[in-house]
Design a protein around this motif. Structure first.
Motif, PDB file in Angstrom:
ATOM      1  N   MET A   1       1.244   3.732  13.840  1.00  0.00           N
ATOM      2  CA  MET A   1       1.691   3.450  12.476  1.00  0.00           C
ATOM      3  C   MET A   1       2.553   2.199  12.397  1.00  0.00           C
ATOM      4  O   MET A   1       2.484   1.472  11.417  1.00  0.00           O
ATOM      5  CB  MET A   1       2.402   4.653  11.851  1.00  0.00           C
ATOM      6  N   HIS A   2       3.345   1.931  13.414  1.00  0.00           N
ATOM      7  CA  HIS A   2       4.195   0.736  13.383  1.00  0.00           C
ATOM      8  C   HIS A   2       3.353  -0.529  13.472  1.00  0.00           C
ATOM      9  O   HIS A   2       3.557  -1.479  12.710  1.00  0.00           O
ATOM     10  CB  HIS A   2       5.243   0.784  14.509  1.00  0.00           C
ATOM     11  N   GLU A   3       2.376  -0.525  14.372  1.00  0.00           N
ATOM     12  CA  GLU A   3       1.499  -1.690  14.516  1.00  0.00           C
ATOM     13  C   GLU A   3       0.688  -1.898  13.238  1.00  0.00           C
ATOM     14  O   GLU A   3       0.530  -3.024  12.771  1.00  0.00           O
ATOM     15  CB  GLU A   3       0.584  -1.489  15.730  1.00  0.00           C
ATOM     16  N   ALA A   4       0.191  -0.811  12.655  1.00  0.00           N
ATOM     17  CA  ALA A   4      -0.587  -0.918  11.416  1.00  0.00           C
ATOM     18  C   ALA A   4       0.273  -1.484  10.284  1.00  0.00           C
ATOM     19  O   ALA A   4      -0.187  -2.328   9.500  1.00  0.00           O
ATOM     20  CB  ALA A   4      -1.163   0.444  11.030  1.00  0.00           C
ATOM     21  N   GLY A   5       1.512  -1.025  10.193  1.00  0.00           N
ATOM     22  CA  GLY A   5       2.416  -1.529   9.158  1.00  0.00           C
ATOM     23  C   GLY A   5       2.738  -3.000   9.334  1.00  0.00           C
ATOM     24  O   GLY A   5       2.730  -3.774   8.366  1.00  0.00           O
ATOM     25  N   GLU A   6       3.012  -3.410  10.559  1.00  0.00           N
ATOM     26  CA  GLU A   6       3.311  -4.820  10.826  1.00  0.00           C
ATOM     27  C   GLU A   6       2.112  -5.707  10.522  1.00  0.00           C
ATOM     28  O   GLU A   6       2.248  -6.780   9.923  1.00  0.00           O
ATOM     29  CB  GLU A   6       3.746  -5.015  12.285  1.00  0.00           C
ATOM     30  N   ARG A   7       0.927  -5.238  10.917  1.00  0.00           N
ATOM     31  CA  ARG A   7      -0.296  -6.002  10.663  1.00  0.00           C
ATOM     32  C   ARG A   7      -0.535  -6.145   9.158  1.00  0.00           C
ATOM     33  O   ARG A   7      -0.855  -7.232   8.665  1.00  0.00           O
ATOM     34  CB  ARG A   7      -1.485  -5.335  11.349  1.00  0.00           C
ATOM     35  N   GLU A   8      -0.351  -5.057   8.410  1.00  0.00           N
ATOM     36  CA  GLU A   8      -0.574  -5.088   6.968  1.00  0.00           C
ATOM     37  C   GLU A   8       0.438  -5.990   6.272  1.00  0.00           C
ATOM     38  O   GLU A   8       0.078  -6.762   5.377  1.00  0.00           O
ATOM     39  CB  GLU A   8      -0.517  -3.671   6.383  1.00  0.00           C
ATOM     40  N   LEU A   9       1.699  -5.940   6.681  1.00  0.00           N
ATOM     41  CA  LEU A   9       2.713  -6.786   6.052  1.00  0.00           C
ATOM     42  C   LEU A   9       2.407  -8.263   6.282  1.00  0.00           C
ATOM     43  O   LEU A   9       2.505  -9.072   5.356  1.00  0.00           O
ATOM     44  CB  LEU A   9       4.116  -6.433   6.563  1.00  0.00           C
ATOM     45  N   ALA A  10       1.994  -8.616   7.475  1.00  0.00           N
ATOM     46  CA  ALA A  10       1.622 -10.014   7.748  1.00  0.00           C
ATOM     47  C   ALA A  10       0.417 -10.420   6.902  1.00  0.00           C
ATOM     48  O   ALA A  10       0.376 -11.532   6.351  1.00  0.00           O
ATOM     49  CB  ALA A  10       1.313 -10.190   9.235  1.00  0.00           C
ATOM     50  N   LEU A  11      -0.547  -9.520   6.750  1.00  0.00           N
ATOM     51  CA  LEU A  11      -1.754  -9.804   5.981  1.00  0.00           C
ATOM     52  C   LEU A  11      -1.449  -9.992   4.499  1.00  0.00           C
ATOM     53  O   LEU A  11      -1.942 -10.939   3.876  1.00  0.00           O
ATOM     54  CB  LEU A  11      -2.765  -8.671   6.174  1.00  0.00           C
ATOM     55  N   VAL A  12      -0.639  -9.107   3.917  1.00  0.00           N
ATOM     56  CA  VAL A  12      -0.411  -9.187   2.473  1.00  0.00           C
ATOM     57  C   VAL A  12       0.385 -10.427   2.071  1.00  0.00           C
ATOM     58  O   VAL A  12       0.242 -10.917   0.950  1.00  0.00           O
ATOM     59  CB  VAL A  12       0.235  -7.901   1.894  1.00  0.00           C
ATOM     60  N   TRP A  13       1.208 -10.955   2.981  1.00  0.00           N
ATOM     61  CA  TRP A  13       1.908 -12.214   2.675  1.00  0.00           C
ATOM     62  C   TRP A  13       0.894 -13.335   2.458  1.00  0.00           C
ATOM     63  O   TRP A  13       1.138 -14.264   1.688  1.00  0.00           O
ATOM     64  CB  TRP A  13       2.869 -12.605   3.803  1.00  0.00           C
ATOM     65  N   GLU A  14      -0.256 -13.269   3.124  1.00  0.00           N
ATOM     66  CA  GLU A  14      -1.289 -14.296   3.008  1.00  0.00           C
ATOM     67  C   GLU A  14      -2.223 -14.074   1.827  1.00  0.00           C
ATOM     68  O   GLU A  14      -3.032 -14.937   1.516  1.00  0.00           O
ATOM     69  CB  GLU A  14      -2.125 -14.347   4.303  1.00  0.00           C
ATOM     70  N   LYS A  15      -2.127 -12.908   1.164  1.00  0.00           N
ATOM     71  CA  LYS A  15      -3.087 -12.548   0.120  1.00  0.00           C
ATOM     72  C   LYS A  15      -2.436 -12.291  -1.239  1.00  0.00           C
ATOM     73  O   LYS A  15      -2.981 -11.551  -2.050  1.00  0.00           O
ATOM     74  CB  LYS A  15      -3.841 -11.290   0.552  1.00  0.00           C
ATOM     75  N   ILE A  16      -1.304 -12.883  -1.510  1.00  0.00           N
ATOM     76  CA  ILE A  16      -0.582 -12.596  -2.753  1.00  0.00           C
ATOM     77  C   ILE A  16      -1.455 -12.849  -3.981  1.00  0.00           C
ATOM     78  O   ILE A  16      -1.542 -12.010  -4.878  1.00  0.00           O
ATOM     79  CB  ILE A  16       0.753 -13.362  -2.815  1.00  0.00           C
ATOM     80  N   ALA A  17      -2.134 -13.980  -4.045  1.00  0.00           N
ATOM     81  CA  ALA A  17      -2.961 -14.297  -5.222  1.00  0.00           C
ATOM     82  C   ALA A  17      -4.079 -13.267  -5.395  1.00  0.00           C
ATOM     83  O   ALA A  17      -4.343 -12.808  -6.516  1.00  0.00           O
ATOM     84  CB  ALA A  17      -3.536 -15.699  -5.116  1.00  0.00           C
ATOM     85  N   ALA A  18      -4.735 -12.883  -4.326  1.00  0.00           N
ATOM     86  CA  ALA A  18      -5.824 -11.908  -4.406  1.00  0.00           C
ATOM     87  C   ALA A  18      -5.298 -10.530  -4.811  1.00  0.00           C
ATOM     88  O   ALA A  18      -5.945  -9.816  -5.589  1.00  0.00           O
ATOM     89  CB  ALA A  18      -6.549 -11.817  -3.063  1.00  0.00           C
ATOM     90  N   ILE A  19      -4.139 -10.169  -4.332  1.00  0.00           N
ATOM     91  CA  ILE A  19      -3.546  -8.871  -4.676  1.00  0.00           C
ATOM     92  C   ILE A  19      -3.155  -8.847  -6.153  1.00  0.00           C
ATOM     93  O   ILE A  19      -3.386  -7.861  -6.851  1.00  0.00           O
ATOM     94  CB  ILE A  19      -2.345  -8.558  -3.766  1.00  0.00           C
ATOM     95  N   ARG A  20      -2.593  -9.946  -6.636  1.00  0.00           N
ATOM     96  CA  ARG A  20      -2.249 -10.026  -8.063  1.00  0.00           C
ATOM     97  C   ARG A  20      -3.502  -9.902  -8.925  1.00  0.00           C
ATOM     98  O   ARG A  20      -3.499  -9.213  -9.948  1.00  0.00           O
ATOM     99  CB  ARG A  20      -1.548 -11.351  -8.363  1.00  0.00           C
ATOM    100  N   ALA A  21      -4.570 -10.563  -8.539  1.00  0.00           N
ATOM    101  CA  ALA A  21      -5.818 -10.507  -9.306  1.00  0.00           C
ATOM    102  C   ALA A  21      -6.392  -9.086  -9.289  1.00  0.00           C
ATOM    103  O   ALA A  21      -6.853  -8.584 -10.320  1.00  0.00           O
ATOM    104  CB  ALA A  21      -6.832 -11.500  -8.741  1.00  0.00           C
ATOM    105  N   LYS A  22      -6.348  -8.442  -8.143  1.00  0.00           N
ATOM    106  CA  LYS A  22      -6.851  -7.068  -8.035  1.00  0.00           C
ATOM    107  C   LYS A  22      -6.015  -6.131  -8.906  1.00  0.00           C
ATOM    108  O   LYS A  22      -6.553  -5.273  -9.597  1.00  0.00           O
ATOM    109  CB  LYS A  22      -6.814  -6.608  -6.581  1.00  0.00           C
ATOM    110  N   ARG A  23      -4.706  -6.309  -8.899  1.00  0.00           N
ATOM    111  CA  ARG A  23      -3.816  -5.470  -9.699  1.00  0.00           C
ATOM    112  C   ARG A  23      -4.106  -5.630 -11.190  1.00  0.00           C
ATOM    113  O   ARG A  23      -4.058  -4.665 -11.951  1.00  0.00           O
ATOM    114  CB  ARG A  23      -2.351  -5.785  -9.429  1.00  0.00           C
ATOM    115  N   ALA A  24      -4.428  -6.842 -11.612  1.00  0.00           N
ATOM    116  CA  ALA A  24      -4.695  -7.102 -13.029  1.00  0.00           C
ATOM    117  C   ALA A  24      -5.893  -6.295 -13.527  1.00  0.00           C
ATOM    118  O   ALA A  24      -5.976  -5.968 -14.708  1.00  0.00           O
ATOM    119  CB  ALA A  24      -4.934  -8.591 -13.259  1.00  0.00           C
ATOM    120  N   GLY A  25      -6.803  -5.946 -12.637  1.00  0.00           N
ATOM    121  CA  GLY A  25      -7.973  -5.187 -13.025  1.00  0.00           C
ATOM    122  C   GLY A  25      -7.825  -3.682 -12.899  1.00  0.00           C
ATOM    123  O   GLY A  25      -8.735  -2.938 -13.240  1.00  0.00           O
TER     124      GLY A  25
END
Length: 131
Positions: A96-120
């Protein structure tokens, strides 16, 4: 003025490193909105259960069971979530720690895509009923 703390610093607790990302991605209002954070947590926990093989019927039965009981105390329930997440990860052969660290690093790189997904997404907030 003291130097600003790097939110990516591994010396900071995970929660302290997630907070700046949530604010950067969604703004302070949504980052600190208890209902929004609650709904996003519920969504992610259901997605994890689904990925581990749970069915919608099982989820509905569990929802009925939980909401048929007295409301728990937040801090104790957080502890329960953390313990059961660790146990789930152990049973699934995941870290779980490795998965969390990996996801946090990934989402920093995908802010625009996450915002667009949230809008829908539909809004589940009480003031914005689904239509």
């Amino acid at each position: 003025m003291p130097d600003q703390i790097d939110p990516a610093s591994p010396d900071l607790p995970f929660q302290a490193r997630v907070a700046p990302w949530v604010a950067a991605c969604f703004g302070e209002q949504l980052a600190n909105d208890p209902a929004e954070r609650n709904h996003r947590f519920l969504e992610e926990s259901l997605e994890l259960a689904q990925a581990c093989g749970a069915t919608a019927a099982e989820a509905h039965r569990i929802v009925d069971y939980v909401f048929g009981r007295d409301t728990g105390e937040k801090a104790q329930e957080i502890g329960g979530v953390m313990v059961t997440l660790a146990a789930l990860c152990q049973a699934q052969g995941l870290d779980m720690h490795e998965a969390g660290e990996r996801e946090l690093a990934l989402v920093w790189e995908k802010i625009a895509a996450i915002r667009a997904k949230r809008a829908g997404k539909p809004s589940f907030a009480p003031c914005h009923p689904l239509s």
